[in-house]
Scaffold this active site. Structure first.
Site, mmCIF file in Angstrom:
data_model
loop_
_atom_site.group_PDB
_atom_site.id
_atom_site.type_symbol
_atom_site.label_atom_id
_atom_site.label_comp_id
_atom_site.label_asym_id
_atom_site.label_seq_id
_atom_site.Cartn_x
_atom_site.Cartn_y
_atom_site.Cartn_z
ATOM 1 N N SER A 46 0.868 -1.189 0.000
ATOM 2 C CA SER A 46 0.000 0.000 0.000
ATOM 3 C C SER A 46 0.897 1.228 0.000
ATOM 4 O O SER A 46 2.091 1.133 0.344
ATOM 5 C CB SER A 46 -0.838 -0.017 1.285
ATOM 6 N N TYR A 84 -2.029 -1.481 10.465
ATOM 7 C CA TYR A 84 -2.007 -1.548 8.997
ATOM 8 C C TYR A 84 -0.673 -1.018 8.457
ATOM 9 O O TYR A 84 -0.024 -1.650 7.618
ATOM 10 C CB TYR A 84 -3.181 -0.728 8.456
HETATM 11 P P1 NAD Z 1 -11.407 -6.164 -0.079
HETATM 12 O O1 NAD Z 1 -11.994 -6.124 1.282
HETATM 13 O O2 NAD Z 1 -12.308 -6.039 -1.270
HETATM 14 O O3 NAD Z 1 -10.527 -7.469 -0.274
HETATM 15 C C1 NAD Z 1 -9.853 -8.094 0.763
HETATM 16 C C2 NAD Z 1 -9.818 -9.566 0.466
HETATM 17 O O4 NAD Z 1 -9.144 -10.233 1.526
HETATM 18 C C3 NAD Z 1 -11.224 -10.162 0.363
HETATM 19 O O5 NAD Z 1 -11.262 -11.113 -0.671
HETATM 20 C C4 NAD Z 1 -11.385 -10.830 1.714
HETATM 21 O O6 NAD Z 1 -12.281 -11.909 1.676
HETATM 22 C C5 NAD Z 1 -9.957 -11.297 1.959
HETATM 23 N N1 NAD Z 1 -9.696 -11.622 3.352
HETATM 24 C C6 NAD Z 1 -9.927 -10.877 4.462
HETATM 25 N N2 NAD Z 1 -9.624 -11.578 5.564
HETATM 26 C C7 NAD Z 1 -9.176 -12.796 5.153
HETATM 27 C C8 NAD Z 1 -8.747 -13.966 5.827
HETATM 28 N N3 NAD Z 1 -8.712 -14.050 7.150
HETATM 29 N N4 NAD Z 1 -8.393 -15.031 5.074
HETATM 30 C C9 NAD Z 1 -8.467 -14.990 3.717
HETATM 31 N N5 NAD Z 1 -8.876 -13.919 3.031
HETATM 32 C C10 NAD Z 1 -9.224 -12.825 3.751
HETATM 33 O O7 NAD Z 1 -10.305 -5.008 -0.106
HETATM 34 P P2 NAD Z 1 -9.295 -4.509 -1.245
HETATM 35 O O8 NAD Z 1 -9.376 -3.033 -1.207
HETATM 36 O O9 NAD Z 1 -9.485 -5.225 -2.513
HETATM 37 O O10 NAD Z 1 -7.890 -4.912 -0.588
HETATM 38 C C11 NAD Z 1 -7.004 -5.875 -1.107
HETATM 39 C C12 NAD Z 1 -5.588 -5.550 -0.689
HETATM 40 O O11 NAD Z 1 -5.212 -4.283 -1.232
HETATM 41 C C13 NAD Z 1 -5.396 -5.444 0.830
HETATM 42 O O12 NAD Z 1 -4.158 -6.015 1.189
HETATM 43 C C14 NAD Z 1 -5.389 -3.944 1.063
HETATM 44 O O13 NAD Z 1 -4.673 -3.585 2.213
HETATM 45 C C15 NAD Z 1 -4.697 -3.467 -0.209
HETATM 46 N N6 NAD Z 1 -4.920 -2.054 -0.536
HETATM 47 C C16 NAD Z 1 -6.185 -1.583 -0.832
HETATM 48 C C17 NAD Z 1 -6.354 -0.232 -1.170
HETATM 49 C C18 NAD Z 1 -7.707 0.357 -1.545
HETATM 50 O O14 NAD Z 1 -7.828 1.576 -1.718
HETATM 51 N N7 NAD Z 1 -8.754 -0.448 -1.732
HETATM 52 C C19 NAD Z 1 -5.245 0.609 -1.166
HETATM 53 C C20 NAD Z 1 -3.993 0.102 -0.851
HETATM 54 C C21 NAD Z 1 -3.836 -1.233 -0.539
#
Ligand code: NAD
Length: 257
Positions: free
Chosen positions: A139, A152
């Site tokens: 991130s 985080y």
């Molecule tokens: P999201 O909530 O849509 O996806 C998260 C995924 O992780 C989901 O599929 C969820 O089921 C899974 N997950 C959560 N807990 C789990 C567990 N215990 N075991 C297995 N799977 C689990 O969110 P996202 O925004 O798509 O995030 C995905 C990644 O991207 C994360 O690591 C997040 O930190 C990172 N990220 C997101 C953003 C953003 O703006 N959305 C920005 C920077 C980084």
């Protein structure tokens, strides 16, 4: 760019960025393993839909990545992999002195330790075959901090460190390890927050996105899951084989500030 014959595991891929990355890898011809901690009909239907849409072989394997043994079992159940995308992640926002200990533990386990466990299981096969790609979804918070996101930010900085160490341990063996550092990405979760933010701030959609949600993102535009998928496919390409142990920011200039 063809990834035919390569097997990819994408953790946390039944929604958002993980699903976007899984889709682009499948479109490039990779066999894909989707994962989350649930085991619903929708999860398995999603795998079937992605297979029908892309022509790739797609499976769904349940594993709760807060548990180290389940993270390890995921790679075993998949039969190993050539491409490992450690994407699963959760968030919690609170002052350090009020941060629930259970939330701290869960964020470190899911956002950081799971990548250690899956990498440990995936690397021996990659070494044997002399080819591998480890892509850790960190991130902008892997490179900078914000208040109230201690677990985080610590986990995301940690995964950048893990990425560098992994890269050094396998350098010259056809395996690379890199971290993608997204800024604010338009996922269904973020989309769902927009109406509330509009109400709270009394602004229209465009203004609340530009002035409130993307205040730290100089482009004032969200990154998309397709763009992150494209970045992952690029990291799997021949052109990227000397790119290792580094971070690629997809953040509209956030970390340039
Ligand atoms: P999201 O909530 O849509 O996806 C998260 C995924 O992780 C989901 O599929 C969820 O089921 C899974 N997950 C959560 N807990 C789990 C567990 N215990 N075991 C297995 N799977 C689990 O969110 P996202 O925004 O798509 O995030 C995905 C990644 O991207 C994360 O690591 C997040 O930190 C990172 N990220 C997101 C953003 C953003 O703006 N959305 C920005 C920077 C980084």
């Amino acid at each position: 760019m063809s990834l035919t014959g390569k097997r990819a595991i994408v953790t946390g891929s039944n929604s958002g960025i993980g699903l976007g990355i899984a889709r682009e890898l499948a479109k490039a011809g990779a066999e894909v393993v989707l994962n989350s901690f649930t085991d619903s009909e929708e999860d398995h239907a999603l795998a079937e839909e992605l297979a029908a849409e892309t022509g790739a072989s797609v499976r769904y394997i349940r594993a709760d990545l807060s548990q180290g043994e389940e993270a390890r079992a995921l790679v075993e159940a998949a039969g190993g992999c050539d491409i490992l995308v450690n994407n699963a992640g959760i968030q919690h926002v609170a002052k350090i002195e009020e941060f629930p200990v259970a939330k701290w533990d869960a964020i470190i386990a899911i956002n950081l330790s799971s990548a250690f466990h899956t990498s440990a299981m995936a690397l021996p096969g990659m070494k044997e075959r002399g080819w591998g790609r480890i892509i850790n979804v960190a991130s902008a918070h892997g490179l900078t901090a914000s208040p109230y996101k201690s677990a985080y930010v610590a986990a995301k900085h940690g995964i950048v460190g893990l990425t560098k160490t992994t890269a050094l341990e396998v350098a010259g063996q056809g395996i690379t390890a890199n971290a993608i550092c997204p800024g604010y990405v338009l996922t269904p979760l973020v989309e769902a927050q927009i109406p509330d933010q509009m109400k709270t701030h009394g602004m229209d959609r465009e203004t609340v996105i530009r002035e409130v949600m993307l205040e730290r993102q100089p482009s004032r535009q969200f990154a998309t899951v397709e763009e992150l998928g494209g970045t992952a496919v690029f990291l799997c390409s021949e052109a990227a084989k000397q790119i290792t142990g580094t971070t690629i920011s997809v953040d509209g200039g956030w970390t340039a500030l």
